[in-house]
Design a protein around this motif. Sequence first.
Motif, short mmCIF file in Angstrom:
data_model
loop_
_atom_site.label_atom_id
_atom_site.label_comp_id
_atom_site.label_asym_id
_atom_site.label_seq_id
_atom_site.Cartn_x
_atom_site.Cartn_y
_atom_site.Cartn_z
N VAL A 7 40.86 46.49 44.02
CA VAL A 7 39.40 46.27 45.36
C VAL A 7 39.41 45.83 46.41
O VAL A 7 40.14 44.90 46.32
N GLU B 161 32.50 47.36 40.50
CA GLU B 161 33.93 46.89 39.85
C GLU B 161 34.19 47.91 38.82
O GLU B 161 34.35 48.27 38.03
N ARG C 281 41.74 39.91 38.47
CA ARG C 281 41.02 40.70 36.73
C ARG C 281 41.39 41.84 36.75
O ARG C 281 41.82 42.63 36.40
N LEU D 56 41.55 43.96 39.01
CA LEU D 56 40.32 45.39 39.90
C LEU D 56 40.96 46.12 41.08
O LEU D 56 41.66 45.30 41.81
N GLU E 167 37.51 50.08 37.57
CA GLU E 167 37.43 49.83 36.07
C GLU E 167 37.63 50.89 35.57
O GLU E 167 38.91 51.86 34.44
N TRP F 264 33.91 37.21 46.21
CA TRP F 264 34.27 38.85 45.18
C TRP F 264 35.40 39.12 44.95
O TRP F 264 36.12 39.42 44.14
N CYS G 266 38.17 39.86 41.84
CA CYS G 266 38.66 41.28 41.15
C CYS G 266 40.17 41.39 40.97
O CYS G 266 40.42 42.16 40.27
#
Length: 565
Positions: free
Chosen positions: A302, A260, A298, A300, A264, A291, A295
């Motif tokens: 990924v 992460e 949030r 992210l 970020e 997961w 991500c």
Amino acid sequence: MAEFDVVIRGGMIIDGMRMPRFRGDVGISNGRIAKIGRLGSASGARVIDAGGMIVAPGFIDLHTHYDAQLFWDPYCSISSWHGVTSIVIGNCGFGFAPVRPDARERAMLTMTRVEAIPFAAMKAGMPWDWITFPEFLDSVERRPKAVNILPYMPVSPLLTWVMGLEEAKRRPPTEQEEREICRLLDEAMDAGACGWSAQRLDPNGPACVQRDFDGTPMVSDVMSDDTCLALARVLGRRNEGFIQMTLASADSQHDIQHFEKLAELSGRPVLYNVVQPRDNLPFVHRGTIAWLESCRQRGLRVYGQAVTADTGMAFTFENWNLFDECQAWCDATTGTSAERKAKLGDPSRRAALKSQVPFVITSEFDQIFITSVEREDLKEYEGLTLREAGERSGKHPVDAMLDISVADDLRSEFYAPGPNQNMDYMKEMLDCPYLIPGVSDGGAHTKFFTGGQYPTEFLERLVREHSMLSLEEAHWRLSALPAFCAGFRDRGLLREGAPADIVVYDFDQLHVEPMEIARDLPGGEWRRVRKASGYRCIMVNGQVTIEDDNQTGATPGRLLRHGAA
Ligand SMILES: [Zn+2]
């Protein structure tokens, strides 16, 4: 004068953007899609009748190891046979630049175990007309190619260049060395690299399955988190490129936090390798999917690289190395053929070998098949599982396997089914929208495995046989999603102005042919391959590279610096 260079007439167009399919024509000029729709009587210098066929964007394979093979096989087979029109090389942190002339042999040796590329083939087939990474790209650019190539900067040669191999395996870089590592990444990105890659399998962990030729971990495995973060900052500062990372699993809190942090710091897409359902461990893929979803919530970037291919492995103990995460197996399968034979036949090693069940097989040893033996008096074992062979001979399945192999001069062949046989788990994985199908590992492990068929297999097995997703969704996953993740600027979909990377295929007839042995590597080496059937044509930059499942010899592929030709 024809209006278009090529007209693909009357196909079912699936554009890769998940728009509903429609019947229409595609007009191609100067390597690009000039017009899509009803072209009426417009003329083409060449007309391809696509009646009854699907017309879709060529597939984009983000996980290959064709870094050596591309120099002797412009088609990067078997990927190009299965509709792949663009590949990414330099995965997992492995590659051949930068490498100084006196380190070339060692660089090739490294790839003989970690990716199981035969040394003789590399030695005979690689021109080595480069030292630096930008020079490597120039060399790739000069080669005839039937696929487009997007290159990562692999971290192992990068760290080795700056620190020396032994030091890079032993300690983190100094501040000054780290500055130089980052400067070289910048230089590679300036030359057109698509980002950087690393395999980070904890050398003391349960899945360190891909090792250096002497059984030691790879440089990327032991590199420090701080070095990764520094490299992520380079991409963040540039606001370009993406990161590929192979980890053991996403259930280690440390690995997740690190991953992460990379996303970020860089703000760039980070590709997690690999998500693979295992029949006896469903909580692993479920945890990874949860997961990935968190991500996304949030923000992210990924993504997951999913194992959708059949990962069954065929092997003999002459060269098998994918039990390497078990130290006893790693020790027993290194060295020359004679050394391996002695170790595998050594009764004092057997207890340790029996106690460790390797990661790559289904769940237990006894599900492995004995597919062929050479010695006449062992023929009775052909076709049996190890359990059955053990029952017949009154032995533990591992003793049965190794005794047969040793008696047969290591020529006996075995087949270990992949650990992802459960179709319900496969469906759970495909329901996650951020998973990219694969993994081909094209060019690697070719004596054991042929993952390059994954696009054909995906359409044949998961779409046609199991109806797990629509063709519209399938083509998004096979082309546009990976293209977006990897920074391809104008590929992965069918639209006017885009390069004409196109597959035309018969959905009902699409099929992956059985595994066979091809003795077509330089240096007298061999590999396993699986051919495709059902592709009417595959087109790269407007030229037909595959016609009725056969190579045409055309080499219109380009090096895609900065994601474009
Ligand atoms: Zn890899």
